[in-house]
Design an enzyme around this catalytic site. Structure first.
Site, PDB file in Angstrom:
ATOM      1  N   GLU A 109      49.429  39.192  44.133  1.00 33.73           N
ATOM      2  CA  GLU A 109      48.112  39.827  44.048  1.00 33.73           C
ATOM      3  C   GLU A 109      47.690  40.500  45.346  1.00 33.73           C
ATOM      4  OE1 GLU A 109      48.789  36.788  42.976  1.00 33.73           O
ATOM      5  OE2 GLU A 109      48.283  36.721  40.830  1.00 33.73           O
TER       6      GLU A 109
ATOM      7  N   PHE B  24      40.970  23.930  35.457  1.00 35.05           N
ATOM      8  CA  PHE B  24      42.267  24.460  35.860  1.00 35.05           C
ATOM      9  C   PHE B  24      42.107  25.909  36.352  1.00 35.05           C
ATOM     10  CE2 PHE B  24      46.295  26.671  34.667  1.00 35.05           C
ATOM     11  CZ  PHE B  24      47.066  26.099  35.661  1.00 35.05           C
ATOM     12  N   GLN B  25      42.611  26.188  37.512  1.00 35.31           N
ATOM     13  CA  GLN B  25      42.550  27.510  38.155  1.00 35.31           C
ATOM     14  C   GLN B  25      41.129  27.990  38.389  1.00 35.31           C
ATOM     15  OE1 GLN B  25      45.389  30.054  36.000  1.00 35.31           O
ATOM     16  NE2 GLN B  25      46.921  29.387  37.512  1.00 35.31           N
TER      17      GLN B  25
ATOM     18  N   LYS C 179      36.386  33.863  31.070  1.00 32.62           N
ATOM     19  CA  LYS C 179      37.223  34.161  29.903  1.00 32.62           C
ATOM     20  C   LYS C 179      36.385  34.308  28.632  1.00 32.62           C
ATOM     21  CE  LYS C 179      41.594  32.792  27.829  1.00 32.62           C
ATOM     22  NZ  LYS C 179      42.790  31.952  27.981  1.00 32.62           N
TER      23      LYS C 179
ATOM     24  N   MET D 148      54.616  42.456  68.858  1.00 30.34           N
ATOM     25  CA  MET D 148      53.353  42.561  69.582  1.00 30.34           C
ATOM     26  C   MET D 148      52.991  41.226  70.233  1.00 30.34           C
ATOM     27  SD  MET D 148      51.139  44.594  70.642  1.00 30.34           S
ATOM     28  CE  MET D 148      50.567  46.068  69.811  1.00 30.34           C
TER      29      MET D 148
END
Ligand SMILES: Cc1ncc(C[n+]2csc(CCOP(=O)(O)OP(=O)(O)O)c2C)c(N)n1
Length: 573
Positions: free
Chosen positions: A49, A111-112, A161, A477
């Site tokens: 993502e 969940f999630q 949802k 760097m």
């Protein structure tokens, strides 16, 4: 017409003329993926993502249109926090849609589930949790309006949802009316006259052009102002390309790794005309010692920028393009635009340019490649409207220094947040937005390892970006800072040039890949890469690990202490 929330969401995106979105599905966002099958909008399936967010940014950078990403809840939402923060720091208009657990499950550690609006509040211009499907068209319309107007930025819309599954009566709002959100675009007339007066008085002025010039699509107007007044222009890291590098008034990049003339001209100026720039610490160095004798005209669409770091003598809130147009008129109205004799200033600048050009030591026969030399070849082999995208580190600074940007929207990088891993996905987004242009990503080996998997996306979707890895086998760097400020005590910066094998890895991802170890192979390999236009191509350039980025203003030091070439001691500045 009855639609589900999911259908209304996708239809709303179509109404906003979205042509492409970058995303990856999952449980909570599943309902929205079904209408995507029937939509006119192209969906690009990413591998992570974070990639979706940076692709949306790359797309927005080069097109000026908002980039769109769509991901699910929980870990997907947290994966896209970095691009949101990146877009927030660099004022990039993106709209991110996240799925959320069912509305009745919110707050139950479902969940999630994560508190997406809570987590992203401080890195979005606006975010919103949608609790009613009937609100989706309005909220999406507002999201695009907020992302693209005023100071652009990321907007996140979180949709549970069950809201996606609910039924609603379709409508499309005719207009947006947000109480308390009316960006002021037109500058104050009195302040604009005052700006013209300061310009007419100044003997040593510099235009300090920032990324806001590009956001306001003000490059043409900036040029008009510069040419009318003969005032030289520095272009910050975010503004490279906003004023042509080949123009005689262009001084190039200021700041920590800016060139001597840009840094010193600002430092010694008596008037800084800051246009869409924000006095970033990487530009000012120690603020107390920054441009001590300069009066400041500061133009910005965001009132919060004025006086944030340095108190302006003439603050102007407004859209850069509109305000510069008014300043041009005001300058012309004052004695027909007559400017004082600034030949001493011009001569001083020419003298600095002649004495302190950007230089590097050419390598000896048989030595590793000099990264600057590779960049010169890449630059000279590319069309002048080629889009260049970089990661973060030494390679980013060298690219900004050594490329010649003559067109706006040809330079894409992560300036404010400094996000390693930005280049590959942002280049993909840029190529999707401008398929007609050649797109080169210049990446570090460390950065490449963070998001390289998006080359799988590029291969699968036939997005022919080109990637030059300046492989110095180090987190370069950081190595440079350890060498200079930690007595060469190198701590956890070595990566190895061969692990992974970049050629095999790129090939496994569907790319054509080359390795270049010798100077004589640089040009021929770039020529081969430039001819490939049907798939991504990666070149693993083996570069000199010891090379450092100069000039440099050490962190916390004054810009007066710029080090041009340390091998020449004090005389080198
Ligand atoms: C996500 C992230 N982690 C850490 C850093 C700190 N950091 C800045 S530059 C850099 C090294 C980058 O190495 P590489 O990609 O190999 O580029 P080079 O400097 O060698 O050109 C690091 C670790 C960062 N900017 N971003």
């Amino acid at each position: 017409m009855k639609l589900t929330g999911a259908q209304a969401l996708i239809k709303s995106l179509e109404m906003e003329s979205v042509e492409v979105m970058f995303g990856l599905p999952g449980g909570a966002i599943l309902p929205a993926y079904d209408p995507i099958i029937d939509s006119t909008i192209r969906h690009i399936l990413v591998r992570h993502e974070q990639g979706a967010g940076h692709m949306a940014e790359g797309y927005a950078h080069v097109t000026g249109r908002p980039g769109v990403a769509i991901v699910t809840s929980g870990p997907a939402a947290t994966n896209i926090v970095t691009p949101l923060a990146d877009a927030y720091m660099d004022s990039v208009p993106i709209v991110v849609i996240t799925g959320q657990v069912g509305s009745t499950a919110i707050g139950t550690d479902a969940f999630q589930e994560v508190d997406t609006v809570g987590i992203t509040r401080s890195v979005t211009k606006h975010n919103e949790l949608v609790m009613d499907a009937a609100e989706l068209p309005r909220i999406i319309r507002e999201a695009f309006h907020i992302a693209t107007t005023g100071r652009p930025g990321p907007v996140l819309v979180d949709v549970p949802k069950d809201v996606l599954q609910a039924s609603m009566d379709w409508y499309w709002p005719d207009s947006v009316d947000l109480v308390g959100y009316k960006p002021n675009t037109k500058g104050n007339g009195r302040m604009i006259k005052e700006a013209a007066r300061l310009i007419a008085e100044s003997r040593k002025p510099v235009i300090y052009a920032g990324g806001g010039i590009l956001k306001a699509r003000a490059a043409e107007t900036l040029r008009e102002l510069a040419e009318l007044t003969g005032i030289p222009v520095v272009t910050t890291l975010m503004a490279r390309g906003a004023f042509p590098d080949s123009h005689e008034l262009c001084l190039g990049m200021p700041g920590m790794h800016g060139n001597y003339t840009a840094v010193t001209a600002m430092q010694q100026s008596d008037l800084l005309i800051a246009l869409g720039s924000r006095f970033d610490d990487r530009v000012t160095g120690k603020v107390a010692g920054f441009a001590p004798d300069a009066k400041i005209i500061h133009v910005d669409i965001d009132p919060a920028e004025l006086g944030k770091v340095r108190r302006p003598d003439v603050p102007i809130v407004g859209d850069c393009r509109l305000v510069i147009e008014e300043i041009v008129k005001a300058v012309k109205a004052l004695d027909g635009g007559a400017q004082p004799d600034r030949s001493a200033w011009t001569n001083q600048i020419r003298d600095w340019q002649a004495r302190f050009p950007l230089t590097y030591e050419r390598g000896e026969e048989g030595e590793a490649l000099k990264p600057q030399m590779v960049l010169e070849h890449l630059r000279d082999s590319a069309p002048d409207d080629c889009i260049v995208v970089s990661g973060v580190g030494q390679h980013q600074m060298w690219t900004s220094q050594y490329w010649k940007f003559d067109h706006p929207y040809t330079w894409v990088n992560s300036g404010g947040l400094g996000t390693m891993g930005f280049a590959v996905p942002a280049a993909i987004g840029a190529k999707v937005g401008r398929p007609d242009r050649m797109v080169w990503a210049v990446d570090g080996d460390g950065c490449f390892q963070m998001t390289a998997q998006e080359l799988v996306t590029a291969s699968a979707e036939r997005i022919p970006v080109k990637v030059a890895i300046l492989n110095n086998a180090y987190l370069g760097m950081v190595r440079q800072w350890q060498e200079m400020f930690y007595d060469e005590r190198y701590s956890e910066v070595y990566l190895s040039p061969d692990l992974p094998d970049y050629v095999k890895w790129a090939e496994a991802m569907g790319c054509i890949a080359f390795r270049v170890e010798h100077p004589e192979d640089v040009q021929t390999t770039i020529d081969k890469a430039n001819e490939i236009d049907d798939r991504p191509v990666v070149i693993d350039f083996r570069t000199d690990s010891r090379e450092k980025v100069y000039p440099m203003v050490p962190a916390g030091a004054s810009n007066d202490d710029i080090v041009v070439d340390p091998s020449q001691g004090e005389g080198g500045r």
